[in-house]
Every structure is written in structure tokens, then in C-alpha cells.
Design an enzyme around this catalytic site. Structure first.
Site, short mmCIF file in Angstrom:
data_model
loop_
_atom_site.label_atom_id
_atom_site.label_comp_id
_atom_site.label_asym_id
_atom_site.label_seq_id
_atom_site.Cartn_x
_atom_site.Cartn_y
_atom_site.Cartn_z
NE ARG A 31 -4.15 -1.72 1.94
CZ ARG A 31 -4.80 -2.38 2.88
NH1 ARG A 31 -4.43 -2.30 4.14
NH2 ARG A 31 -5.85 -3.10 2.58
CE LYS A 202 -22.44 -15.58 4.27
NZ LYS A 202 -22.41 -14.62 5.37
N GLY A 358 -11.57 -8.03 -3.58
CA GLY A 358 -11.36 -9.04 -2.54
C GLY A 358 -10.65 -10.30 -2.99
N GLY A 381 -13.19 -3.65 -0.80
CA GLY A 381 -14.61 -3.30 -0.62
C GLY A 381 -15.02 -2.07 -1.41
#
Ligand code: AMP
Length: 400
Positions: A31, A202, A358, A381
Site C-alpha cells: 500500500r 454468498k 477481494g 470493498g
């Protein structure tokens, strides 16, 4: 970055939320490395840089006496690294607002850097408090946001602060600009055929993504555990596969909408099943709609992988979010690998490909295929929300 930084103090929001070991050494500097081009550009243009970032969640992990664990969450640990990388004077302010921070910011000379203490030491940061944002804004002449990973948060330093700078005095940094430009290449006027590959655990996490993809995709390929909720919606037998019974109606509604929109949905014809979720499970391929009791679908099967690859290979734009199976366990990584390879091949033939949001990024890195994809997002996200078509506060604050 269309601002003339010469002689200006640039207040740059970066994402320096890096992992540290017990001795507070940086264990993964990705990062920070990614933010260096923006910082160097400003310094070389004759500006000075004031860096703002958060590190971890200090207010959620207080000391037993209720105080902030400053030792653990201070950004001071990053100063030696920054000095080494930037080869410039790097100062540190042990509070991100207040008199001392102001004095240090005012004393900065062109080519110098001031790192501010963790913005999350103040609860006002995550609350998006305008007064706190104003105090931060006072430190710089211009505002640069290069923290795409937090662009979906309406925090003081990532969004609210921008209101104190005129349009000519605020911009995105290179990293953030690149994330937005690449995502926009998919979302706005993509070259057709467009294929969206969605996997993961999901339906509930991905339904907004799927619905937004309906507005521009030609094909949507669905893998991962979420596919079994779709098979339930089609009255299939999915054995002990991971499902969300309360999302069956949402899955049905989605399939109906896709039909109306003329978007072709591909579900995996067959599945690689295991008798349990373990690397040494007994495995067997079954048609995905006829998985016997006692077996769970843990990866797309070989026939599904072939048909997914066929569609991917004839696409001109490909966006991928979510693994096709439990790729962390070697026996169930083949489907994800096949998709990654097909995307790499399509890219080599001129398609534009993007992986974002992700776990699929982890999969591409694990398979060492990142270099063969046009763009691998680091946005997590934030990228997921951007691909869902949502407005991100950090982007809107600058773009208007
Ligand atoms: P997500 O974060 O939603 O992209 O989900 C990624 C996770 O889904 C990974 O940890 C995978 O192991 C898991 N996953 C993918 N396919 C399956 C499956 N068929 N059964 C159980 N877990 C799965």
C-alpha cells in the site's frame, strides 16, 4: 493530477494501513509503495507533502483502561521506511490536528514531507465530523486523495475535507485515478461482448453486483458457493453445499430479470464435490443439479470450467469478482485457475480484463497471473461498491 504543486503544501490522503509485526516492522509494504508515485510527483514538482492516513482500528481496540494503544497504532513506525524510500526529510506530527501540526506544516519547505499521526485516534474521523475535517484542511493549500481503499467511507479525511478546497485545489492521486479509470472502462461504454464472472461464498454479498452487471453485460458466469442457491431456485438437489435458503427468491428474481434484459447467465453444469470441506476430502464430480446428500460442491467441475473458458475467450471486456471454488485448498482450486487462465489468454488476444473486490485478487496473485490481467484492483470493498454502481463519497467529494 492537473494542479501546479510548485511552492504548495499538498495534503495527501493515503492508505498506509499496512500490516506490522510485533517489533512494528512493515511486513507488506504494497500500500505504501503504491502511493509513492503520487508523493514523488508532488515533491519533484516543487511542492511539499503532508501525509494523512489511518492505521488499524485504534478506537475499537483500546487498552484495558480505555486509553488508546498509541504504541501499537502510531504511524511513527513508518517514518524510517519513508525516509529511505523518498530520500527526503520526513517529519512527524504526533497529533494530526492542533497547534503543533499547524506549526510543522507551515515550516515545511519544498521537497519535504510531514507525516501526520493516525487520523483514527480522533473519533471525529470516522464520524465524518466537519469541524475536524476543517482543522485537517487548514494544514494544506491543496488536497489530493490517493486512498481508493477507503473511498467508500464518508470519513473526515477521505471525503468531508474536500468541501474546504475549491475544484481547482483538489484532485485524485495517481493510484486512485488508475482505479477509477480502469473500473470506468468496464462500467462506461465497454467493448462488447462483455463477460462478468462472479463467484464467492454468498448471493447476499453479490446480489447488488449481479444486478448492476445486468445493465451492461452480455454474459454473466456464476461460480462459487453462491451458484448452489441459484440451483435451489431451479429446484435442483445440491446435497450439503453451502446455500442461503433465504436468498432463493432473490436468485429467482435475478434470473427472471436477466432473461428480460437478454443477458445470458451461465451456471456451472457440473461441480467438483467433496465429502467434507478439507484438503484431503474424497472428491467426485456430479452434475450441479444432482449432488447427492453427504456431498458438497466445492468447485466448478471440468465441463463447467471448459464452457466458462469458451465464453471468456470470445469476450472483449471481462470483469471478475470472487473465486469459483474453495481455491485456498489445492484440490478445489482448478476451476478458479481455469477461469484465471482463460482471462489471461483473452487479454493476450486484446481483451480488456479487470479483477477486483477481494478474494479473486488473492487468487490471481496466488496463481501468479496478475501480470497477465489488464488491471488488478487493490480497492477491495471500495471497488466492489464502485462496480455495484454506487457513488463513493471519496470520489464524489472531488468529482462533484
Ligand atoms: P467472497 O469473499 O464472497 O468472494 O468469497 C470467497 C470465499 O468463498 C472463499 O474463501 C472461498 O473459499 C469461498 N467459496 C467459494 N466457493 C465455495 C464453495 N463452493 N463452497 C464453500 N465456500 C466456497
Amino acid at each position: 493530477m492537473n494542479i501546479n504543486f510548485n511552492g504548495k503544501r499538498a495534503l495527501v490522503r493515503v492508505d498506509f494501513n499496512v500490516p506490522l509485526d510485533k517489533e512494528y516492522r512493515i511486513t507488506d509494504d504494497t500500500r505504501i509503495r503504491e502511493a509513492l508515485p503520487t508523493i514523488r510527483y508532488i515533491l519533484e514538482a516543487g511542492g511539499s507533502v503532508i501525509l494523512m492516513s489511518h492505521l488499524g482500528r485504534p478506537l475499537q481496540k483500546l487498552n484495558p483502561d480505555g486509553s488508546i494503544n498509541r504504541e501499537k497504532f502510531t504511524l511513527k513506525h513508518l517514518v524510517p521506511y519513508l525516509r529511505r524510500k523518498l530520500k527526503s526529510r520526513v517529519f512527524f506530527a504526533d497529533d494530526c490536528i492542533g497547534k503543533k501540526a499547524r506549526a510543522k506544516a507551515n515550516a515545511l519547505k519544498p521537497g519535504q514531507v510531514l507525516l501526520l499521526e493516525n487520523t483514527r485516534f480522533h473519533p471525529e474521523e470516522e464520524k465524518g465530523d466537519p469541524e475536524f475535517a476543517r482543522q485537517l484542511a487548514e494544514l494544506g493549500d491543496v488536497y489530493v486523495n490517493d486512498a481508493f481503499g477507503t473511498a467508500h467511507r464518508a470519513h473526515a479525511s477521505t471525503a468531508v475535507i474536500a468541501q474546504y478546497f475549491s475544484p481547482a485545489h483538489k484532485c485524485f492521486g495517481f493510484l486512485m485515478q488508475r482505479e477509477i479509470e480502469n473500473a470506468d472502462r468496464v462500467l462506461k461504454n465497454p467493448e462488447h461482448p462483455v463477460t462478468c464472472v462472479v463467484g464467492g461464498a454468498k448471493v447476499s454479498d453479490k446480489i447488488l453486483l449481479l444486478e448492476h452487471f445486468l445493465s451492461f453485460a452480455d454474459f454473466i458466469l456464476i461460480g462459487g458457493a453462491m451458484a448452489y442457491t441459484f440451483f435451489l431456485a431451479k429446484k435442483g438437489n445440491v446435497g450439503n453445499s453451502l446455500v442461503e435458503p433465504d436468498r432463493v427468491e432473490a436468485a429467482k428474481a435475478f434470473l427472471k430479470k436477466a432473461k428480460a434484459a437478454g443477458v445470458k447467465i451461465l451456471l456451472p453444469k457440473d461441480s467438483l464435490c467433496g465429502d467434507r470441506l478439507a484438503a484431503d476430502a474424497t472428491v467426485q464430480v456430479y452434475p450441479s443439479q444432482q449432488i447427492p446428500e453427504g456431498w458438497m460442491g466445492l468447485d466448478i467441475g471440468p465441463a463447467a470450467a471448459r464452457s466458462f473458458a469458451r465464453v471468456i475467450r470470445k469476450s472483449k471486456t471481462i470483469v471478475w469478482n470472487g473465486p469459483m471454488g474453495v481455491f485456498e485448498l489445492e484440490p478445489f482450486a482448478e476451476g478458479t485457475k481455469a477461469v484465471a487462465k482463460a482471462i489471461a489468454r483473452a487479454t493476450s488476444k486484446g481483451a480488456f480484463s479487470m479483477v477486483g473486490g477481494g478474494d479473486s485478487v488473492a487468487a490471481v496473485n496466488q496463481l501468479k497471473l496478475a501480470k497477465k490481467i489488464s488491471f488488478v484492483s487493490t480497492g477491495g470493498g471500495a471497488m466492489l461498491e464502485y462496480l455495484e454502481g454506487r457513488e463513493l463519497p471519496g470520489i464524489t467529494a472531488i468529482r462533484g
